[in-house]
Design an enzyme around this catalytic site. Structure first.
Site, PDB file in Angstrom:
ATOM      1  N   SER A 119       0.838  -1.206   0.000  1.00  0.00           N
ATOM      2  CA  SER A 119       0.000   0.000   0.000  1.00  0.00           C
ATOM      3  C   SER A 119       0.867   1.248   0.000  1.00  0.00           C
ATOM      4  O   SER A 119       0.506   2.252  -0.590  1.00  0.00           O
ATOM      5  CB  SER A 119      -0.866   0.055   1.257  1.00  0.00           C
ATOM      6  N   HIS A 140      -2.237  -3.299  -6.503  1.00  0.00           N
ATOM      7  CA  HIS A 140      -2.788  -2.864  -5.209  1.00  0.00           C
ATOM      8  C   HIS A 140      -4.292  -3.122  -5.165  1.00  0.00           C
ATOM      9  O   HIS A 140      -5.082  -2.385  -5.753  1.00  0.00           O
ATOM     10  CB  HIS A 140      -2.469  -1.369  -4.987  1.00  0.00           C
ATOM     11  N   GLU A 152      -5.171  -1.159  -8.475  1.00  0.00           N
ATOM     12  CA  GLU A 152      -4.251  -0.185  -9.063  1.00  0.00           C
ATOM     13  C   GLU A 152      -3.039  -0.955  -9.592  1.00  0.00           C
ATOM     14  O   GLU A 152      -2.377  -1.671  -8.832  1.00  0.00           O
ATOM     15  CB  GLU A 152      -3.828   0.849  -8.015  1.00  0.00           C
ATOM     16  N   ASN A 190      -5.452   6.088  -2.101  1.00  0.00           N
ATOM     17  CA  ASN A 190      -4.997   6.466  -0.759  1.00  0.00           C
ATOM     18  C   ASN A 190      -4.430   7.883  -0.726  1.00  0.00           C
ATOM     19  O   ASN A 190      -4.578   8.600   0.267  1.00  0.00           O
ATOM     20  CB  ASN A 190      -3.956   5.473  -0.233  1.00  0.00           C
TER      21      ASN A 190
HETATM   22  N1  LIG Z   1      -5.302  -4.697   4.974  1.00  0.00           N
HETATM   23  C1  LIG Z   1      -5.547  -3.825   4.006  1.00  0.00           C
HETATM   24  O1  LIG Z   1      -6.558  -3.080   4.042  1.00  0.00           O
HETATM   25  C2  LIG Z   1      -4.625  -3.728   2.821  1.00  0.00           C
HETATM   26  C3  LIG Z   1      -5.130  -3.179   1.630  1.00  0.00           C
HETATM   27  C4  LIG Z   1      -4.286  -3.140   0.504  1.00  0.00           C
HETATM   28  C5  LIG Z   1      -2.987  -3.591   0.601  1.00  0.00           C
HETATM   29  N2  LIG Z   1      -2.513  -4.090   1.790  1.00  0.00           N
HETATM   30  C6  LIG Z   1      -1.131  -4.599   1.817  1.00  0.00           C
HETATM   31  O2  LIG Z   1      -1.173  -6.006   1.719  1.00  0.00           O
HETATM   32  C7  LIG Z   1      -0.044  -6.574   2.400  1.00  0.00           C
HETATM   33  C8  LIG Z   1      -0.544  -7.584   3.430  1.00  0.00           C
HETATM   34  O3  LIG Z   1      -1.392  -6.927   4.344  1.00  0.00           O
HETATM   35  P1  LIG Z   1      -2.503  -7.727   5.188  1.00  0.00           P
HETATM   36  O4  LIG Z   1      -3.436  -6.696   5.713  1.00  0.00           O
HETATM   37  O5  LIG Z   1      -3.026  -8.861   4.409  1.00  0.00           O
HETATM   38  O6  LIG Z   1      -1.610  -8.265   6.397  1.00  0.00           O
HETATM   39  P2  LIG Z   1      -1.812  -9.563   7.325  1.00  0.00           P
HETATM   40  O7  LIG Z   1      -1.117  -9.245   8.598  1.00  0.00           O
HETATM   41  O8  LIG Z   1      -3.224  -9.991   7.363  1.00  0.00           O
HETATM   42  O9  LIG Z   1      -0.983 -10.688   6.552  1.00  0.00           O
HETATM   43  C9  LIG Z   1       0.422 -10.636   6.497  1.00  0.00           C
HETATM   44  C10 LIG Z   1       0.962 -11.891   5.854  1.00  0.00           C
HETATM   45  O10 LIG Z   1       2.390 -11.851   5.888  1.00  0.00           O
HETATM   46  C11 LIG Z   1       2.847 -13.121   6.255  1.00  0.00           C
HETATM   47  N3  LIG Z   1       4.187 -13.051   6.858  1.00  0.00           N
HETATM   48  C12 LIG Z   1       4.496 -12.680   8.118  1.00  0.00           C
HETATM   49  N4  LIG Z   1       5.820 -12.777   8.305  1.00  0.00           N
HETATM   50  C13 LIG Z   1       6.342 -13.228   7.134  1.00  0.00           C
HETATM   51  C14 LIG Z   1       7.649 -13.547   6.714  1.00  0.00           C
HETATM   52  N5  LIG Z   1       8.688 -13.421   7.531  1.00  0.00           N
HETATM   53  N6  LIG Z   1       7.817 -13.986   5.447  1.00  0.00           N
HETATM   54  C15 LIG Z   1       6.767 -14.088   4.599  1.00  0.00           C
HETATM   55  N7  LIG Z   1       5.504 -13.808   4.956  1.00  0.00           N
HETATM   56  C16 LIG Z   1       5.303 -13.386   6.209  1.00  0.00           C
HETATM   57  C17 LIG Z   1       1.817 -13.619   7.236  1.00  0.00           C
HETATM   58  O11 LIG Z   1       1.922 -15.004   7.424  1.00  0.00           O
HETATM   59  C18 LIG Z   1       0.528 -13.168   6.544  1.00  0.00           C
HETATM   60  O12 LIG Z   1       0.166 -14.095   5.546  1.00  0.00           O
HETATM   61  C19 LIG Z   1       0.727  -5.407   2.996  1.00  0.00           C
HETATM   62  O13 LIG Z   1       1.755  -5.047   2.106  1.00  0.00           O
HETATM   63  C20 LIG Z   1      -0.338  -4.309   3.068  1.00  0.00           C
HETATM   64  O14 LIG Z   1       0.231  -3.008   3.011  1.00  0.00           O
HETATM   65  C21 LIG Z   1      -3.317  -4.184   2.896  1.00  0.00           C
END
Ligand SMILES: NC(=O)c1ccc[n+]([C@@H]2O[C@H](COP(=O)([O-])OP(=O)(O)OC[C@H]3O[C@@H](n4cnc5c(N)ncnc54)[C@H](O)[C@@H]3O)[C@@H](O)[C@H]2O)c1
Length: 282
Positions: A119, A140, A152, A190
């Site tokens: 993000s 994204h 995106e 965003n």
């Molecule tokens: N939550 C949102 O609203 C949203 C929206 C768009 C984009 N994002 C982006 O998506 C990505 C994930 O966010 P999320 O909300 O799903 O987070 P989350 O915490 O739900 O998931 C994180 C993931 O990372 C994995 N992880 C943790 N440590 C790790 C490691 N050492 N090696 C590999 N994987 C590892 C976890 O097992 C999990 O699957 C981020 O980059 C975030 O910025 C989030």
């Protein structure tokens, strides 16, 4: 290049949603998690959402089974070797993502597309960790990924037109509404929405307005489909504060900084819908 097989790295909130979009659109999909337990948890999340779709008549029991049958789980990045597109949705940490991309660069075919769902990090900074930054793009998605249509498609400094076009075409095939943009902080939505929501929160105190009244004002006066306070509760106060801090750090504009009121809500555990309490009670 035709995309047949998709890899998703991380099956957390976003990764599980993205993997669901992929299997529901007919793509064989390999979900990679750090442990078998987390992989199973990701699969269960997908199954639960699909089952809700069956209850609501959006898909049949057979379609649910077929979609789940397209998902395989692994803890080994090497098992993504056959994927034509890999979408990374791991924790929002630059060093971690750079390590993952360096490894994905080694294990996948040189013409596979590597995408990050970051993000707030720079796609180009992540791509620099690979020997083939031309095949790295941002994809994204918005939360919840199976529901919100926008993706995106972010063009990094070195992304090739071919990689951007392939990611765009896949997103369309997966039923999404992709939009292309450059690798600038906050990309499109965003960059606009975060300062706007922060302004709304500041106006609560400046103009002495209750959250209900703010939402009434913006839905009835500006035609917003949902009021800003209800929207922050849905996004999660912690997620919004984190995104605000990231954008403020990159752009320095005070409108990007999280308002004091939101920081206090976060400290009090009033995170919105997910904690049962935010601007509203749930
Ligand atoms: N939550 C949102 O609203 C949203 C929206 C768009 C984009 N994002 C982006 O998506 C990505 C994930 O966010 P999320 O909300 O799903 O987070 P989350 O915490 O739900 O998931 C994180 C993931 O990372 C994995 N992880 C943790 N440590 C790790 C490691 N050492 N090696 C590999 N994987 C590892 C976890 O097992 C999990 O699957 C981020 O980059 C975030 O910025 C989030």
């Amino acid at each position: 290049m035709e995309i047949r097989k998709v890899g998703v790295v991380g099956l957390g909130t976003m990764g599980a949603g993205i993997a669901q979009v992929s299997v529901q659109s007919g793509f064989d999909t390999v979900g990679r998690e750090v442990s078998d337990e987390l992989g199973e948890r990701g699969r269960t999340t997908i199954e639960r959402y699909l089952a809700r779709g069956v209850e609501k008549g959006r898909l049949s029991e057979g379609e649910l089974e077929a979609a789940l049958g397209r998902l395989t789980l692994t803890t080994d990045l090497g098992e993504l070797a056959e994927c034509d597109l890999v979408i990374e949705a791991a924790l929002e940490e630059l060093e971690l993502k750079r390590e993952l991309f360096a490894e994905l660069d080694r294990v996948t075919r040189p013409d596979a597309i590597l995408a990050t769902n970051t993000s707030a990090l720079s796609v180009s900074d992540i791509a620099e960790a690979t020997k083939h930054p031309e095949r790295v793009v941002g994809m994204h998605f918005f939360n919840p990924a199976p529901v919100l249509p926008l993706v995106e498609i972010v063009r990094g400094r070195e992304s090739s037109d071919g990689a951007v076009d392939a990611a765009y075409a896949w997103a369309e095939q997966a039923g999404k509404r992709p939009v292309r943009c450059n690798d600038t902080p906050g990309f499109i939505v965003n960059r606009i929405l975060i300062p706007l929501l922060n302004d709304c929160v500041r106006v609560l105190d400046e103009a002495g307005v209750a959250p209900e009244e703010m939402d009434k004002a913006m839905t009835n006066g500006a035609g917003w489909p949902m009021g800003p306070c209800a929207l922050i509760d849905l996004i999660g106060v912690d997620v919004h504060v984190h995104a605000s801090e990231a954008l403020h750090g990159k752009l320095g504009d005070e409108r990007m900084a999280a308002p004091e009121r939101l920081v206090r809500m976060q400290q009090d555990g009033a995170l919105g819908r997910k904690s049962g309490r935010g601007f509203y009670e749930y």
